[in-house]
Design an enzyme around this catalytic site. Structure first.
Site, short mmCIF file in Angstrom:
data_model
loop_
_atom_site.label_atom_id
_atom_site.label_comp_id
_atom_site.label_asym_id
_atom_site.label_seq_id
_atom_site.Cartn_x
_atom_site.Cartn_y
_atom_site.Cartn_z
N ASP A 1 39.63 7.01 90.19
CA ASP A 1 38.54 7.67 89.42
C ASP A 1 39.23 9.14 89.99
O ASP A 1 39.26 9.02 90.98
CB ASP A 1 37.81 7.28 89.62
CG ASP A 1 36.51 8.25 88.87
OD1 ASP A 1 37.07 7.85 87.61
OD2 ASP A 1 35.79 8.80 89.86
N GLU B 1 37.41 13.48 90.13
CA GLU B 1 36.54 14.62 88.89
C GLU B 1 37.05 15.76 88.72
O GLU B 1 38.07 16.11 89.70
CB GLU B 1 35.69 14.61 90.43
CG GLU B 1 34.76 12.71 91.33
CD GLU B 1 33.64 13.20 89.67
OE1 GLU B 1 33.28 13.23 88.66
OE2 GLU B 1 32.81 11.26 89.66
N HIS C 1 28.03 11.56 90.93
CA HIS C 1 29.28 10.81 90.64
C HIS C 1 29.98 11.11 91.42
O HIS C 1 30.21 12.24 92.11
CB HIS C 1 29.86 11.47 89.61
CG HIS C 1 29.37 11.28 87.94
ND1 HIS C 1 30.44 10.35 86.98
CD2 HIS C 1 28.59 10.52 87.79
CE1 HIS C 1 29.58 10.54 86.28
NE2 HIS C 1 27.99 9.91 86.58
N ASP D 1 33.00 5.80 92.59
CA ASP D 1 32.85 5.05 90.93
C ASP D 1 34.39 3.52 90.72
O ASP D 1 33.42 3.23 90.17
CB ASP D 1 33.39 5.73 89.81
CG ASP D 1 31.86 7.13 89.58
OD1 ASP D 1 30.46 7.10 90.52
OD2 ASP D 1 31.96 8.18 89.24
N HIS E 1 28.70 15.97 89.88
CA HIS E 1 29.03 15.80 90.91
C HIS E 1 29.21 16.48 92.25
O HIS E 1 28.96 16.16 94.01
CB HIS E 1 31.15 15.79 90.91
CG HIS E 1 32.03 17.23 90.19
ND1 HIS E 1 30.89 18.19 91.44
CD2 HIS E 1 32.42 17.58 89.44
CE1 HIS E 1 31.48 19.27 90.81
NE2 HIS E 1 32.20 18.79 89.59
#
Length: 241
Positions: free
Chosen positions: A8, A10, A153, A158, A58
């Site tokens: 994942d 960001e 997040h 995640d 985030h």
């Protein structure tokens, strides 16, 4: 040995065309569907502010990120870690797009040239649960995976949640061997206990065309996730079944 990496990211915003950059990558390694603990988690200094909407998601401020290396400084470490692995990503198009953009800026080849493939869990979820919410929070709730600690997040958190979700989503097509054998033996024992006249009177209920189509779609999802033919495809069929 099957090596998979749940990944994942960001970013500073959602559009690459607007100059947005990667700010975090989180990777969780699985070998033969078992978590190994050999994870990768890196923050990056993007050299720009995050968009307001992204920052709300985030919470990674420019001040916090300024203490970390740029993507260029970490690129070889990332390539070494991902090489040969099959990636498991939720909404893979987004993460792969940003990773390939960063790789291009670092004058490195695209992701597809050194990984072993990609499984998009969002696409799997859409096939398994059409018409329903299929974001990570919804899938955690559906598979009873606790995400109470997910206030904001985060790429590593995640990825850890997605690893649990993926294992739950694809559990059905693994470990069939002994279980199926035991079920077959049990079924044979039960049949022997029934009187022949009772067996003759049992109705035969065949699946409808719609039920067969739904089953075929579900089996296709399992095969896509496992990378091979499922047990059901291997069963002999007779005319009318």
């Amino acid at each position: 040995m099957i090596r998979q990496v749940v990944l994942d990211t960001e970013t500073t915003g959602i559009e690459i065309s607007e100059g947005n950059r990667l700010i975090e990558i989180g990777c969780v390694e699985m070998i033969n569907r078992e978590l190994t603990g050999n994870n990768l988690h890196i923050y990056f200094n993007p050299g720009r502010e995050s968009e307001e909407g992204a920052l709300r998601v985030h919470g990674l401020t420019t001040e916090f990120l300024s203490q970390f290396n740029r993507f260029d400084d970490e690129v070889q470490r990332i390539i070494d870690y991902l090489t040969g692995a099959e990636l498991i990503i939720h909404n893979a198009k987004f993460d792969i797009g940003f990773l390939n953009h960063e790789l291009a800026l670092a004058k490195r080849p695209p992701l597809e040239t050194f990984i072993g493939g990609v499984i998009d869990t969002l696409e799997l979820a859409k096939q398994m649960f059409p018409g329903k919410k299929n974001n990570l929070d919804a899938l955690c709730a559906r598979f009873e995976i606790s995400n109470k600690h997910r206030v904001l997040h985060g790429a590593l958190l995640d990825s850890e949640l997605l690893a649990d979700v993926y294992i739950a989503m694809t559990r059905g097509q693994f470990g069939l061997g002994l279980d199926v054998e035991e079920e077959e033996v049990s079924a044979q024992i039960e049949v022997k206990k029934l009187d022949a006249t009772v067996l003759a009177a049992l109705p035969i209920i065949r699946a409808t065309a719609e039920e067969l189509e739904a089953h075929d779609k579900y089996v296709a999802v399992l095969e896509k996730a496992s990378g091979g033919e499922t047990f059901w495809r291997a069963l002999p069929t007779t005319e009318g079944n």
